[in-house]
Scaffold this motif. Structure first.
Motif, PDB file in Angstrom:
ATOM      1  N   LEU A  36      -0.184  62.889 -31.017  1.00  0.00           N
ATOM      2  CA  LEU A  36      -0.711  62.689 -29.671  1.00  0.00           C
ATOM      3  C   LEU A  36      -1.877  63.624 -29.364  1.00  0.00           C
ATOM      4  O   LEU A  36      -2.734  63.309 -28.532  1.00  0.00           O
ATOM      5  CB  LEU A  36       0.389  62.886 -28.623  1.00  0.00           C
ATOM      6  N   LEU A  37      -1.883  64.787 -30.012  1.00  0.00           N
ATOM      7  CA  LEU A  37      -2.915  65.791 -29.702  1.00  0.00           C
ATOM      8  C   LEU A  37      -3.914  65.974 -30.829  1.00  0.00           C
ATOM      9  O   LEU A  37      -4.887  66.700 -30.663  1.00  0.00           O
ATOM     10  CB  LEU A  37      -2.238  67.137 -29.401  1.00  0.00           C
ATOM     11  N   ALA A  38      -3.688  65.331 -31.978  1.00  0.00           N
ATOM     12  CA  ALA A  38      -4.573  65.548 -33.122  1.00  0.00           C
ATOM     13  C   ALA A  38      -6.001  65.123 -32.827  1.00  0.00           C
ATOM     14  O   ALA A  38      -6.964  65.797 -33.222  1.00  0.00           O
ATOM     15  CB  ALA A  38      -4.036  64.794 -34.342  1.00  0.00           C
ATOM     16  N   SER A  39      -6.153  64.000 -32.110  1.00  0.00           N
ATOM     17  CA  SER A  39      -7.505  63.510 -31.813  1.00  0.00           C
ATOM     18  C   SER A  39      -8.097  64.132 -30.569  1.00  0.00           C
ATOM     19  O   SER A  39      -9.285  63.944 -30.289  1.00  0.00           O
ATOM     20  CB  SER A  39      -7.479  61.983 -31.658  1.00  0.00           C
ATOM     21  N   SER A  40      -7.293  64.855 -29.800  1.00  0.00           N
ATOM     22  CA  SER A  40      -7.777  65.486 -28.566  1.00  0.00           C
ATOM     23  C   SER A  40      -7.256  66.910 -28.492  1.00  0.00           C
ATOM     24  O   SER A  40      -6.353  67.233 -27.707  1.00  0.00           O
ATOM     25  CB  SER A  40      -7.316  64.689 -27.337  1.00  0.00           C
ATOM     26  N   PRO A  41      -7.779  67.805 -29.341  1.00  0.00           N
ATOM     27  CA  PRO A  41      -7.233  69.173 -29.406  1.00  0.00           C
ATOM     28  C   PRO A  41      -7.395  69.968 -28.121  1.00  0.00           C
ATOM     29  O   PRO A  41      -6.688  70.948 -27.905  1.00  0.00           O
ATOM     30  CB  PRO A  41      -8.008  69.802 -30.568  1.00  0.00           C
ATOM     31  N   ASN A  42      -8.328  69.551 -27.249  1.00  0.00           N
ATOM     32  CA  ASN A  42      -8.568  70.318 -26.018  1.00  0.00           C
ATOM     33  C   ASN A  42      -7.677  69.877 -24.870  1.00  0.00           C
ATOM     34  O   ASN A  42      -7.748  70.436 -23.784  1.00  0.00           O
ATOM     35  CB  ASN A  42     -10.030  70.186 -25.599  1.00  0.00           C
ATOM     36  N   HIS A  43      -6.877  68.854 -25.105  1.00  0.00           N
ATOM     37  CA  HIS A  43      -5.988  68.364 -24.062  1.00  0.00           C
ATOM     38  C   HIS A  43      -4.582  68.902 -24.273  1.00  0.00           C
ATOM     39  O   HIS A  43      -4.217  69.356 -25.369  1.00  0.00           O
ATOM     40  CB  HIS A  43      -5.982  66.832 -24.040  1.00  0.00           C
ATOM     41  N   ILE A  44      -3.793  68.831 -23.212  1.00  0.00           N
ATOM     42  CA  ILE A  44      -2.437  69.396 -23.251  1.00  0.00           C
ATOM     43  C   ILE A  44      -1.429  68.340 -22.781  1.00  0.00           C
ATOM     44  O   ILE A  44      -1.795  67.323 -22.197  1.00  0.00           O
ATOM     45  CB  ILE A  44      -2.323  70.638 -22.354  1.00  0.00           C
TER      46      ILE A  44
END
Length: 934
Positions: free
Chosen positions: A727-735
């Protein structure tokens, strides 16, 4: 006008002795036709009947005569969402979250102490008949004129019509495509109106129950709401419908729909949030009391209750409200009810309180008696169907005394007539009376005149109301005996409403020996006619040969308190302080696998989690100086159990089925409500970042990104632990912003980028259930809803889309960029397809059906025959399918029958311009298949 909020009208757990126990929401209120009592329904799953005299008269409230609380009814198993007295006053109908409609009847033998509680029923009401049929919450019920029919509506998108005499089910209407949340009858008896979350008001003919009209324009942008309660004017000329909007949803209004044309050109504007309920005064009013009764001389009075916590009262001859009562409640208004004399308005709120507005005759000028209304309604020329043979709601036996109306004597009322076709604009300046409730201990307040600028002028008129109603204005009390074989009235009764006034005993006339001062522990002796083994004890035998009474046994059990672990310890107040901010370390990785680290909650001295719908609370108290860390389960102020744990508590969750505690060392304990550890201590390897529970399902998301989902009842997992790394691999800046669980174990994980995920165990992968992308062009996007985020009364997808609406938007494209052709159609269909997959995974049948039918309508509008045929075949399945023969096709989806859904889909296709013939052919095939199965 006089205003009061009786503090003693309350719904709460009667087993608790704490006078300051939390108030539970009141969802409905209704006044008995004779005005002597009101019924309320609340979150405690109970119906409570109250005397109105202590509410309207201060002297009666202080003297305790008649008793304030008359009866408590316990048969429902879920919150009571609606209560409505029959026009005859002999029956009470109620609808509940348990999907049942209940009919209650007066029973003189049912009075006395309520078994299992300290409550006393001064008058008795028994369940006359239970009316099953709805598949979900019953949100509203309504009796037709003369009690010929009873209509009930619910969250199953269905309307049931019941016979008002035999209580048999007559008709089932299923044309609504969303939750039905309001119903009302035409006073003429010719039509029935219903309002639904499908953003329509539908008008039904009572002669054949076919659809007369559908009104949708004022509701196209209406937000979600708890109720959509509408009302029909007493002259039959208009319907006022709640939850309507203007200006693309930014102006909240109540829409006024005109009879016969069914147009909504009139709007009541002024509330700052969604209007939940509309209620017309039962009287018609004359614009000019000296002029003859004619259509042009008639107007009506209607009250509105809204989510902005205010109540407004409008007279339809004026463009501005008569009264605006602001800040009367702390939460939204749920229901409104006028007394039969038209002078008292009752309002119920979800904050658990009741407000009463008592008008003086000069404030509602031109009021006409009900006889004028009945005479006027004959102009419509409608002849209702004949009554069932041998049935009548009008009593025929005689009596020498009749109960006087309980309302104060208001003098002679004027004749009245129906409402005109539109609302007149105000002539010159008008004074709007604004009622502002002040916080304080006093229960009564008088309305003061507030200067309001109207049409550029400022009115500084005198006070509208003076002191409270003098007790001398009440009519003299007369007593009538309540016989066991039922009340009696004069045989010359002209109408059911008149019979209700004449025959129904007022609370002060009940044959019940009430003491001078009523309390929760009032003693009422009831002899036991049938031996009960539990009472045959040495304690009772020691009393000699005197017949044992239930009251004796209750007194014994009251003084014998059950022993609990820590129950004798007083409750301690622990100040909330931050002990430490934990920085979780990355989990051990294997090979080249990546790892993530999620933040954990700071370590606090005190944490708590309330059990929804009760005053039970789970608490954790972490020691500051190498002391002991303890867990306490409280019910009110009573400690039910406690436990000590070796590691500080990071997070906890309590549901109606279990309690879960997550500790700093990565372990999780699960307890029952009695304090038993119903599962072994589970070691997860890293601290908890998120914890949630729903019924028997428990979710824990650790700081290392592992998500666990357990079935506590079966003591097993719904699926193997899964990582949220994808879930976070493509959006590292999101939480991760939240993680919750459904009763079926499906997790719902929200990210800060506006995407919401769930894990599909059958596919062994994460799936998107919704995202902000659909808001860019989908016509089915409903993320604008302004209702609360509770899923108890809203669909899960509605809550999900509302939460997405609250996330920061992504980088927006230039506003002048043109959208490609087919943009809206493609996004709408994609959104609805995603929504169907999501509601199936999350097991939300009503929302699945709603999305499916919206999808079918869009396909039909565009004429996409190939998509329609594929959808039909998917729902139809093999033509010669039989249970057990073909395991490759399942007959249900989201708990609903596929072929039942197909009937609704084909109905949608049959109404389209392009798929009519195609749909009719498939309807014949489906009909033949169903007949072959039977």
């Amino acid at each position: 006008m006089h205003f009061t909020k009786p503090a003693w009208v309350v719904h709460k757990d009667s087993s608790k002795s704490d006078a300051n126990a939390k108030r539970l929401s009141i969802f409905s209120v209704h006044v008995h036709p004779d005005g002597s009592r009101i019924a309320t329904g609340g979150l405690d799953a109970k119906i409570r009947i109250w005397s109105t005299k202590p509410i309207l008269h201060r002297s009666s409230e202080l003297s305790g005569k008649p008793p304030k609380s008359l009866c408590t009814l316990h048969m429902h198993t879920g919150p009571v969402l609606t209560v409505r007295w029959a026009h005859s006053g002999r029956w009470l109908a109620s609808g509940s979250d348990d999907a049942i409609v209940m009919i209650w009847d007066l029973d003189p033998n049912a009075r006395g102490k309520v078994w299992g509680s300290d409550e006393v029923n001064v008058e008795g009401w028994k369940p006359l008949k239970r009316l099953p049929g709805h598949d979900s919450d019953v949100t509203d019920v309504a009796w037709s004129p003369g009690d010929r029919y009873l209509a009930s509506v619910g969250l199953d998108s269905t309307i049931f019509i019941w016979c008002g005499f035999t209580l048999e089910r007559l008709v089932r209407l299923t044309q609504h495509q969303g939750f039905v949340k309001g119903v009302c009858w035409d006073p003429v008896g010719e039509y029935l109106a219903t309002q639904s979350d499908d953003r329509t008001v539908k008008i039904w003919r009572t002669t054949d129950w076919s659809l007369e009209a559908e009104v949708s324009k004022p509701f196209e942008a209406s937000p979600g709401s708890f109720f959509r309660r509408l009302s029909w004017s007493p002259d039959g000329a208009h319907i006022t419908a709640s939850n309507a909007t203007n200006n693309n949803g930014y102006v909240f209004i109540a829409a006024v729909i005109t009879r016969n044309s069914w147009m909504s050109d009139i709007s009541l504007v002024g509330h700052e949030n969604t209007v939940e309920v509309a209620a017309y005064n039962p009287h018609i009013f004359l614009r000019d009391p000296t002029a003859p009764v004619a259509t042009a001389n008639i107007c009506s009075v209607v009250a509105l209750g809204a989510d902005d916590r205010s109540v407004s009262v409008w007279q339809t001859k004026s463009a501005r409200p008569l009264i605006v009562a602001k800040e009367v409640f702390e939460r939204q208004i749920m229901d409104l009810s006028w007394s039969w004399d038209g002078m008292t308005l009752y309002a119920a709120s979800s904050d658990g309180t009741l407000a009463v507005f008592n008008f003086d005759p000069h404030e509602l000028e031109g009021i006409a008696p009900h006889s004028v209304q009945q005479q006027y309604l004959t102009k419509f020329g409608f002849t209702p169907l004949p009554l069932p043979e041998g049935y009548s709601h009008v009593p025929t036996r005689e009596t020498t005394q009749m109960t006087p109306p309980p309302s104060p004597n208001r003098g002679t009322t004027q004749e009245k007539t129906p409402m005109p076709s539109n609302f007149e604009a105000a002539n010159g300046g008008e004074r709007i009376n604004v009622l502002v409730a002040k916080r304080g201990g006093k229960k009564r307040a008088a309305l003061k005149s507030v200067s309001v600028a109207v049409n550029g002028h400022k009115d500084t008129g005198s006070a509208v109301a003076g002191p409270s109603i003098p007790s001398a204005s009440a009519p003299p009390s007369k007593r009538v005996q309540l016989l066991q074989d039922g009340p009696k009235v004069s045989a010359s009764v002209q109408s059911i409403s008149a019979a209700a006034h004449a025959s129904f005993p007022s609370p002060s006339e009940q044959l019940f020996d009430a003491p001078e001062s009523w309390s929760r522990h009032a003693d009422v002796t009831m002899d036991v006619d049938v031996p009960i083994d539990a009472l045959d004890s040495k304690t009772l035998q020691s009393r000699g040969k005197r017949k044992a009474s239930i009251n004796d046994w209750i007194e014994e059990s009251r003084h014998t308190k059950a022993r609990t672990l820590g129950g004798d310890r007083p409750r301690e107040v622990v100040p909330v302080r931050e002990l430490a901010i934990l920085t979780p370390t990355p989990a051990i990785t294997i090979g080249a696998q990546s790892s993530i680290v999620l933040p954990v909650q700071p370590l606090l001295t005190y944490l708590s989690s309330e059990v929804e719908g009760s005053d039970d609370i789970l608490e954790a108290r972490n020691a500051e100086d190498n002391g002991t860390n303890e867990i306490v389960f409280m019910s009110g102020k009573q400690t039910q159990w406690l436990d000590f744990v070796p590691s500080p508590v990071l997070a906890l969750k309590a549901t109606g089925c279990f309690c879960a505690v997550a500790m700093q060392d990565g372990s999780v304990n699960v307890y029952s409500h009695t304090g038993r550890r119903i599962m072994p201590t589970m070691c997860l390897g890293s601290p908890c970042s998120f914890i949630d529970g729903c019924k028997y399902s428990l979710l824990v998301l650790t700081s290392s990104g592992q998500l666990y989902s357990w079935n506590i009842k079966k003591q097993s997992t719904f699926f193997s632990p899964v990582s949220i790394l994808p879930l976070l691999a493509s959006s590292p800046n999101h939480i991760i912003t939240s993680a919750i669980i459904r009763p079926n174990g499906a997790p719902i994980v929200s990210c800060s980028n506006g995407i919401v995920y769930s894990f599909d165990s059958s596919l062994s992968t994460w799936v998107k259930i919704s995202e902000r992308w659909w808001a860019e062009g989908s016509d089915a996007w409903q993320g604008r809803q302004r209702a609360s985020n509770s899923m108890s009364h809203r669909g899960v997808m509605s809550v999900v889309e509302s939460s997405i609406n609250g996330t920061p938007p992504p980088d927006e494209a230039p506003p002048d960029r043109r959208k490609p052709e087919w943009w809206n159609i493609a996004l709408t269909l994609g959104h609805l397809e995603t929504k169907m997959h999501a509601t199936r995974l999350l097991e939300s049948p009503p929302e699945y059906k709603q999305a499916l039918l919206a999808y079918a309508r869009r396909i039909a509008d565009e004429g996409f025959r190939a998509k329609a045929e594929e959808l039909i075949k998917e729902l139809f399945g093999p033509i010669y399918w039989r249970p057990g023969r073909d395991d490759g096709w399942t007959p249900t989806v989201a708990g609903l029958s596929k072929r039942d859904l197909l009937k609704d889909v084909l109905s949608v296709f049959a109404k389209s311009k392009t798929l009519t013939k195609f749909a009719l052919d498939w309807q014949d095939v489906l009909k033949k298949a169903v007949n072959d199965d039977s």
